[in-house]
Design a protein around this motif. Sequence first.
Motif, mmCIF file in Angstrom:
data_model
loop_
_atom_site.group_PDB
_atom_site.id
_atom_site.type_symbol
_atom_site.label_atom_id
_atom_site.label_comp_id
_atom_site.label_asym_id
_atom_site.label_seq_id
_atom_site.Cartn_x
_atom_site.Cartn_y
_atom_site.Cartn_z
ATOM 1 N N ALA A 90 30.252 55.930 33.137
ATOM 2 C CA ALA A 90 29.523 56.312 31.686
ATOM 3 C C ALA A 90 29.753 55.216 30.716
ATOM 4 O O ALA A 90 28.766 54.891 29.917
ATOM 5 C CB ALA A 90 29.950 57.755 31.288
ATOM 6 N N LEU A 91 30.896 54.699 30.604
ATOM 7 C CA LEU A 91 31.119 53.926 29.683
ATOM 8 C C LEU A 91 31.094 52.376 29.686
ATOM 9 O O LEU A 91 30.697 51.618 28.576
ATOM 10 C CB LEU A 91 32.830 54.020 29.199
ATOM 11 C CG LEU A 91 33.311 55.305 28.454
ATOM 12 C CD1 LEU A 91 34.743 55.428 28.253
ATOM 13 C CD2 LEU A 91 32.548 55.555 27.202
ATOM 14 N N LEU A 92 31.107 51.897 30.904
ATOM 15 C CA LEU A 92 31.325 50.519 31.257
ATOM 16 C C LEU A 92 29.843 49.837 31.833
ATOM 17 O O LEU A 92 29.281 50.672 32.970
ATOM 18 C CB LEU A 92 32.259 50.188 32.185
ATOM 19 C CG LEU A 92 33.720 50.465 31.740
ATOM 20 C CD1 LEU A 92 34.794 50.382 32.822
ATOM 21 C CD2 LEU A 92 34.255 49.457 30.834
ATOM 22 N N SER A 93 29.546 48.733 31.610
ATOM 23 C CA SER A 93 28.344 47.792 32.206
ATOM 24 C C SER A 93 28.874 46.463 32.194
ATOM 25 O O SER A 93 29.921 46.151 31.858
ATOM 26 C CB SER A 93 27.045 47.998 31.235
ATOM 27 O OG SER A 93 27.515 47.214 30.020
ATOM 28 N N GLU A 94 28.083 45.728 32.883
ATOM 29 C CA GLU A 94 28.478 44.279 32.909
ATOM 30 C C GLU A 94 28.783 43.733 31.519
ATOM 31 O O GLU A 94 29.382 42.384 31.615
ATOM 32 C CB GLU A 94 27.139 43.356 33.733
ATOM 33 C CG GLU A 94 26.989 43.773 35.462
ATOM 34 C CD GLU A 94 25.900 43.173 35.788
ATOM 35 O OE1 GLU A 94 25.125 42.763 34.999
ATOM 36 O OE2 GLU A 94 25.938 43.224 37.062
ATOM 37 N N ARG A 95 28.056 44.030 30.553
ATOM 38 C CA ARG A 95 28.484 43.501 29.243
ATOM 39 C C ARG A 95 29.669 43.853 28.526
ATOM 40 O O ARG A 95 29.956 43.368 27.418
ATOM 41 C CB ARG A 95 27.469 43.868 28.306
ATOM 42 C CG ARG A 95 25.865 43.130 28.472
ATOM 43 C CD ARG A 95 24.653 43.837 27.694
ATOM 44 N NE ARG A 95 24.888 45.246 27.586
ATOM 45 C CZ ARG A 95 24.090 46.004 28.529
ATOM 46 N NH1 ARG A 95 23.594 45.494 29.738
ATOM 47 N NH2 ARG A 95 24.104 47.229 28.453
ATOM 48 N N ASP A 96 30.400 44.807 29.036
ATOM 49 C CA ASP A 96 31.385 45.377 28.502
ATOM 50 C C ASP A 96 33.003 44.926 29.036
ATOM 51 O O ASP A 96 32.869 44.209 30.123
ATOM 52 C CB ASP A 96 31.621 46.870 28.570
ATOM 53 C CG ASP A 96 30.295 47.483 27.993
ATOM 54 O OD1 ASP A 96 29.942 47.190 26.632
ATOM 55 O OD2 ASP A 96 29.684 48.461 28.728
ATOM 56 N N HIS A 97 33.964 45.242 28.331
ATOM 57 C CA HIS A 97 35.230 44.752 28.725
ATOM 58 C C HIS A 97 36.303 46.037 28.793
ATOM 59 O O HIS A 97 36.220 47.007 27.988
ATOM 60 C CB HIS A 97 36.040 44.063 27.538
ATOM 61 C CG HIS A 97 37.292 43.367 27.702
ATOM 62 N ND1 HIS A 97 38.321 43.944 26.869
ATOM 63 C CD2 HIS A 97 37.868 42.771 28.597
ATOM 64 C CE1 HIS A 97 39.408 43.609 27.263
ATOM 65 N NE2 HIS A 97 39.310 42.551 28.406
ATOM 66 N N LEU A 98 37.245 45.838 29.733
ATOM 67 C CA LEU A 98 38.236 47.000 30.282
ATOM 68 C C LEU A 98 39.419 46.377 30.206
ATOM 69 O O LEU A 98 39.660 45.301 30.462
ATOM 70 C CB LEU A 98 38.012 47.738 31.456
ATOM 71 C CG LEU A 98 39.089 48.358 32.157
ATOM 72 C CD1 LEU A 98 39.195 49.715 31.669
ATOM 73 C CD2 LEU A 98 38.697 48.216 33.470
ATOM 74 N N ALA A 99 40.274 47.015 29.351
ATOM 75 C CA ALA A 99 41.860 46.627 29.348
ATOM 76 C C ALA A 99 42.544 47.721 30.166
ATOM 77 O O ALA A 99 42.625 48.773 29.873
ATOM 78 C CB ALA A 99 42.531 46.625 27.912
ATOM 79 N N VAL A 100 43.107 47.166 31.279
ATOM 80 C CA VAL A 100 43.827 48.524 32.278
ATOM 81 C C VAL A 100 45.312 47.958 32.487
ATOM 82 O O VAL A 100 45.633 46.598 32.797
ATOM 83 C CB VAL A 100 43.033 48.274 33.652
ATOM 84 C CG1 VAL A 100 42.878 46.951 34.311
ATOM 85 C CG2 VAL A 100 43.641 49.131 34.328
ATOM 86 N N VAL A 101 46.052 48.991 32.190
ATOM 87 C CA VAL A 101 47.448 48.688 32.531
ATOM 88 C C VAL A 101 47.612 48.873 34.147
ATOM 89 O O VAL A 101 47.134 49.749 34.601
ATOM 90 C CB VAL A 101 48.291 49.654 31.654
ATOM 91 C CG1 VAL A 101 49.778 49.575 31.876
ATOM 92 C CG2 VAL A 101 48.060 49.458 30.028
ATOM 93 N N ARG A 102 48.436 47.848 34.645
ATOM 94 C CA ARG A 102 48.623 47.696 36.064
ATOM 95 C C ARG A 102 49.994 47.358 36.367
ATOM 96 O O ARG A 102 50.836 46.937 35.741
ATOM 97 C CB ARG A 102 47.841 46.649 36.620
ATOM 98 C CG ARG A 102 47.571 46.520 37.906
ATOM 99 C CD ARG A 102 46.806 45.270 38.367
ATOM 100 N NE ARG A 102 47.313 43.808 37.892
ATOM 101 C CZ ARG A 102 46.604 42.750 38.148
ATOM 102 N NH1 ARG A 102 45.648 42.799 39.033
ATOM 103 N NH2 ARG A 102 47.202 41.561 37.681
#
Length: 162
Positions: A90-102
């Motif tokens: 719902a939130l992400l597309s190819e134009r968006d950015h995700l910050a993910v704690v790993r």
Amino acid sequence: MNYARMVIEKEAPEEYGYDRIRFNLSESSIADQKLSDMGLSLPDLTLFYGEHRGDRELRALVAAQDDGLSPDDVLVTAGAAGALFIISTALLSERDHLAVVRPNYATNIETPRAIGCAISYIDLDFDDGFAVDVERVAAGLRPNTKLISVTCPHNPTGTTMG
Ligand SMILES: Cc1ncc(COP(=O)(O)O)c(C=O)c1O
């Protein structure tokens, strides 16, 4: 979408075989159980298609947990993994950015990767007790960041945030 299987899935006891594991200290799945093992019986259970957003009475009970929520604000999913899939798609597309704690739960990495959004990883360190450094998370944000993904209690170490 192009999904990749993670090592943790291939090594899961339900695929590897519970009978091949002598000491299972930290995995969260369980071997097959019977209702009768838990002292339950459901002799006349009605199985029905159900409401798309989840049973209204259940959604009302969930909404009652907080002020200003109505049952229509609640969506019932079959487990957290389904909810996480909905959040990413719902939130992400190819134009968006995700910050993910790993490390993170597999869905929170593989679904965004399949979507093709930009991803910044904030890796936790054993030497820091796997504590989340909020400054490092903030430094990883961009104008097009749509989602910051943190698990708490942390999967797989169990550490919590203040
Ligand atoms: C952080 C985290 N999110 C989601 C899930 C998936 O939850 P569910 O089994 O309810 O789909 C797990 C399962 O271990 C988890 O550790």
